[in-house]
Scaffold this motif. Sequence first.
Motif, PDB file in Angstrom:
ATOM      1  N   ALA A  24       4.991 -51.997  80.595  1.00 25.30           N
ATOM      2  CA  ALA A  24       4.013 -53.017  80.208  1.00 25.30           C
ATOM      3  C   ALA A  24       3.500 -53.777  81.432  1.00 25.30           C
ATOM      4  O   ALA A  24       2.286 -54.011  81.566  1.00 25.30           O
ATOM      5  N   LEU A  25       4.399 -54.178  82.334  1.00 26.00           N
ATOM      6  CA  LEU A  25       3.986 -54.907  83.534  1.00 26.00           C
ATOM      7  C   LEU A  25       3.089 -54.056  84.421  1.00 26.00           C
ATOM      8  O   LEU A  25       2.098 -54.546  84.975  1.00 26.00           O
ATOM      9  N   ALA A  26       3.430 -52.772  84.563  1.00 29.34           N
ATOM     10  CA  ALA A  26       2.604 -51.876  85.373  1.00 29.34           C
ATOM     11  C   ALA A  26       1.211 -51.718  84.764  1.00 29.34           C
ATOM     12  O   ALA A  26       0.198 -51.750  85.474  1.00 29.34           O
ATOM     13  N   THR A  27       1.151 -51.571  83.451  1.00 27.72           N
ATOM     14  CA  THR A  27      -0.139 -51.431  82.761  1.00 27.72           C
ATOM     15  C   THR A  27      -0.968 -52.698  82.873  1.00 27.72           C
ATOM     16  O   THR A  27      -2.173 -52.652  83.160  1.00 27.72           O
ATOM     17  N   LEU A  28      -0.329 -53.860  82.656  1.00 26.65           N
ATOM     18  CA  LEU A  28      -1.033 -55.139  82.766  1.00 26.65           C
ATOM     19  C   LEU A  28      -1.536 -55.377  84.182  1.00 26.65           C
ATOM     20  O   LEU A  28      -2.616 -55.943  84.383  1.00 26.65           O
ATOM     21  N   ASN A  29      -0.764 -54.945  85.173  1.00 30.30           N
ATOM     22  CA  ASN A  29      -1.191 -55.116  86.567  1.00 30.30           C
ATOM     23  C   ASN A  29      -2.411 -54.260  86.872  1.00 30.30           C
ATOM     24  O   ASN A  29      -3.339 -54.708  87.571  1.00 30.30           O
ATOM     25  N   ILE A  30      -2.428 -53.033  86.342  1.00 29.01           N
ATOM     26  CA  ILE A  30      -3.597 -52.165  86.536  1.00 29.01           C
ATOM     27  C   ILE A  30      -4.841 -52.786  85.904  1.00 29.01           C
ATOM     28  O   ILE A  30      -5.928 -52.778  86.492  1.00 29.01           O
ATOM     29  N   LEU A  31      -4.674 -53.346  84.701  1.00 33.13           N
ATOM     30  CA  LEU A  31      -5.803 -53.995  84.029  1.00 33.13           C
ATOM     31  C   LEU A  31      -6.265 -55.237  84.786  1.00 33.13           C
ATOM     32  O   LEU A  31      -7.467 -55.509  84.886  1.00 33.13           O
ATOM     33  N   SER A  32      -5.320 -55.996  85.347  1.00 26.11           N
ATOM     34  CA  SER A  32      -5.671 -57.189  86.120  1.00 26.11           C
ATOM     35  C   SER A  32      -6.444 -56.825  87.379  1.00 26.11           C
ATOM     36  O   SER A  32      -7.422 -57.486  87.756  1.00 26.11           O
ATOM     37  N   ILE A  33      -6.009 -55.752  88.061  1.00 22.63           N
ATOM     38  CA  ILE A  33      -6.710 -55.299  89.264  1.00 22.63           C
ATOM     39  C   ILE A  33      -8.121 -54.843  88.912  1.00 22.63           C
ATOM     40  O   ILE A  33      -9.088 -55.119  89.635  1.00 22.63           O
ATOM     41  N   ALA A  34      -8.256 -54.149  87.784  1.00 28.69           N
ATOM     42  CA  ALA A  34      -9.577 -53.679  87.345  1.00 28.69           C
ATOM     43  C   ALA A  34     -10.514 -54.852  87.043  1.00 28.69           C
ATOM     44  O   ALA A  34     -11.731 -54.745  87.217  1.00 28.69           O
ATOM     45  N   LYS A  35      -9.930 -55.978  86.595  1.00 28.91           N
ATOM     46  CA  LYS A  35     -10.725 -57.167  86.292  1.00 28.91           C
ATOM     47  C   LYS A  35     -10.946 -58.044  87.520  1.00 28.91           C
ATOM     48  O   LYS A  35     -11.615 -59.078  87.433  1.00 28.91           O
ATOM     49  N   GLY A  36     -10.328 -57.679  88.649  1.00 29.56           N
ATOM     50  CA  GLY A  36     -10.496 -58.447  89.871  1.00 29.56           C
ATOM     51  C   GLY A  36      -9.591 -59.658  89.969  1.00 29.56           C
ATOM     52  O   GLY A  36      -9.852 -60.570  90.762  1.00 29.56           O
ATOM     53  N   LYS A  37      -8.512 -59.683  89.202  1.00 28.79           N
ATOM     54  CA  LYS A  37      -7.582 -60.805  89.235  1.00 28.79           C
ATOM     55  C   LYS A  37      -6.422 -60.507  90.181  1.00 28.79           C
ATOM     56  O   LYS A  37      -6.002 -59.359  90.328  1.00 28.79           O
ATOM     57  N   GLU A  38      -5.916 -61.556  90.821  1.00 21.01           N
ATOM     58  CA  GLU A  38      -4.815 -61.387  91.766  1.00 21.01           C
ATOM     59  C   GLU A  38      -3.455 -61.428  91.072  1.00 21.01           C
ATOM     60  O   GLU A  38      -2.480 -60.893  91.578  1.00 21.01           O
ATOM     61  N   ARG A  39      -3.376 -62.072  89.911  1.00 24.07           N
ATOM     62  CA  ARG A  39      -2.109 -62.203  89.190  1.00 24.07           C
ATOM     63  C   ARG A  39      -2.282 -61.796  87.736  1.00 24.07           C
ATOM     64  O   ARG A  39      -3.376 -61.845  87.191  1.00 24.07           O
ATOM     65  N   ILE A  40      -1.178 -61.414  87.112  1.00 27.60           N
ATOM     66  CA  ILE A  40      -1.181 -61.089  85.695  1.00 27.60           C
ATOM     67  C   ILE A  40      -1.032 -62.377  84.901  1.00 27.60           C
ATOM     68  O   ILE A  40      -0.104 -63.158  85.130  1.00 27.60           O
ATOM     69  N   GLU A  41      -1.947 -62.620  83.980  1.00 23.66           N
ATOM     70  CA  GLU A  41      -1.884 -63.785  83.116  1.00 23.66           C
ATOM     71  C   GLU A  41      -1.724 -63.321  81.677  1.00 23.66           C
ATOM     72  O   GLU A  41      -2.471 -62.472  81.195  1.00 23.66           O
ATOM     73  N   LEU A  42      -0.733 -63.898  80.988  1.00 24.35           N
ATOM     74  CA  LEU A  42      -0.443 -63.518  79.612  1.00 24.35           C
ATOM     75  C   LEU A  42      -0.147 -64.766  78.802  1.00 24.35           C
ATOM     76  O   LEU A  42       0.815 -65.479  79.080  1.00 24.35           O
ATOM     77  N   ARG A  43      -1.007 -65.035  77.823  1.00 23.57           N
ATOM     78  CA  ARG A  43      -0.862 -66.225  76.962  1.00 23.57           C
ATOM     79  C   ARG A  43      -0.736 -67.503  77.793  1.00 23.57           C
ATOM     80  O   ARG A  43       0.106 -68.354  77.542  1.00 23.57           O
ATOM     81  N   GLY A  44      -1.594 -67.623  78.807  1.00 28.91           N
ATOM     82  CA  GLY A  44      -1.624 -68.831  79.611  1.00 28.91           C
ATOM     83  C   GLY A  44      -0.515 -68.936  80.638  1.00 28.91           C
ATOM     84  O   GLY A  44      -0.378 -69.968  81.299  1.00 28.91           O
ATOM     85  N   ARG A  45       0.275 -67.876  80.812  1.00 29.69           N
ATOM     86  CA  ARG A  45       1.373 -67.900  81.779  1.00 29.69           C
ATOM     87  C   ARG A  45       1.188 -66.767  82.784  1.00 29.69           C
ATOM     88  O   ARG A  45       0.751 -65.677  82.445  1.00 29.69           O
ATOM     89  N   LYS A  46       1.547 -67.031  84.050  1.00 30.75           N
ATOM     90  CA  LYS A  46       1.405 -66.042  85.104  1.00 30.75           C
ATOM     91  C   LYS A  46       2.728 -65.306  85.320  1.00 30.75           C
ATOM     92  O   LYS A  46       3.795 -65.913  85.322  1.00 30.75           O
ATOM     93  N   ILE A  47       2.616 -63.995  85.514  1.00 26.35           N
ATOM     94  CA  ILE A  47       3.787 -63.168  85.761  1.00 26.35           C
ATOM     95  C   ILE A  47       4.092 -63.175  87.256  1.00 26.35           C
ATOM     96  O   ILE A  47       3.193 -63.012  88.088  1.00 26.35           O
ATOM     97  N   ASN A  48       5.358 -63.333  87.597  1.00 24.34           N
ATOM     98  CA  ASN A  48       5.785 -63.337  88.995  1.00 24.34           C
ATOM     99  C   ASN A  48       5.459 -61.997  89.655  1.00 24.34           C
ATOM    100  O   ASN A  48       5.754 -60.934  89.118  1.00 24.34           O
TER     101      ASN A  48
END
Length: 239
Positions: free
Chosen positions: A163-187
């Motif tokens: 899940a973290l790997a998939t979310l990171n790929i989606l975040s990179i595709a969106k141009g985001k530096e961090r993974i954000e999920l329900r208002g919280r950032k993943i380390n």
Amino acid sequence: FCNAGFSTFSQGLSDAAISHAYGFQWIIMHLIILGGLGYNIVFNFLKYVSDFAINSITHRRIHSPVRVLTLNSRIVIITTAILLTVGSFFFFFTEAHRAFAHESTLGRVTSAAFTSVTARTAGFNTYDFASLSMPAILFVIFLMWIGASPGSTGGGIKTSTFALATLNILSIAKGKERIELRGRKINNQSVKRAFAIICISLMVIGTGVLMILFFEEDYSLIQIAFEVFSAFSTVGLSL
């Protein structure tokens, strides 16, 4: 529940006496899922359900004032639900007229769901997996590789890692530096650890496949790959 895949029947759950006992298979499926989630996730989810019931019935509030369900529990439960649902639909539509052709509609639904569940490290089989089509075999390998959840009785790279790997790929595709999920950032450290686990697992599996291809020339690549993925994730399924 322990995702071991052992059976007292000589032919496992494909024994003629229980291979069409669909009620029995649904019970086994739910036990496998609970064992694959792990104690912490299950207890956290039960506390969330109980608090939700108390607040909505006793206090007439829909939302709990305290965050009961942890972020890790949300990731694991949502990922598990998506994998089980997608897997069940995939196996139903690819094998309804092939491996499951001799079964009733209920039997096809049950077999599709059971395949999706058991591939996640349980290792039980109610039919011969060699009868599956190539797309279904590849999807079983994918589910075996992911495996169960952290702290559970199952193997694999774990649902949270995937899940973290998939979310990171989606975040990179969106141009985001961090993974954000329900208002919280993943380390970022957790993301790096997830990709390290994925790379190491593929290196180990790749080495295993190459070694067995060298020593066992009578088997095809897909058969050997299936065995290696199954062994790595402690599944126990075989072609």
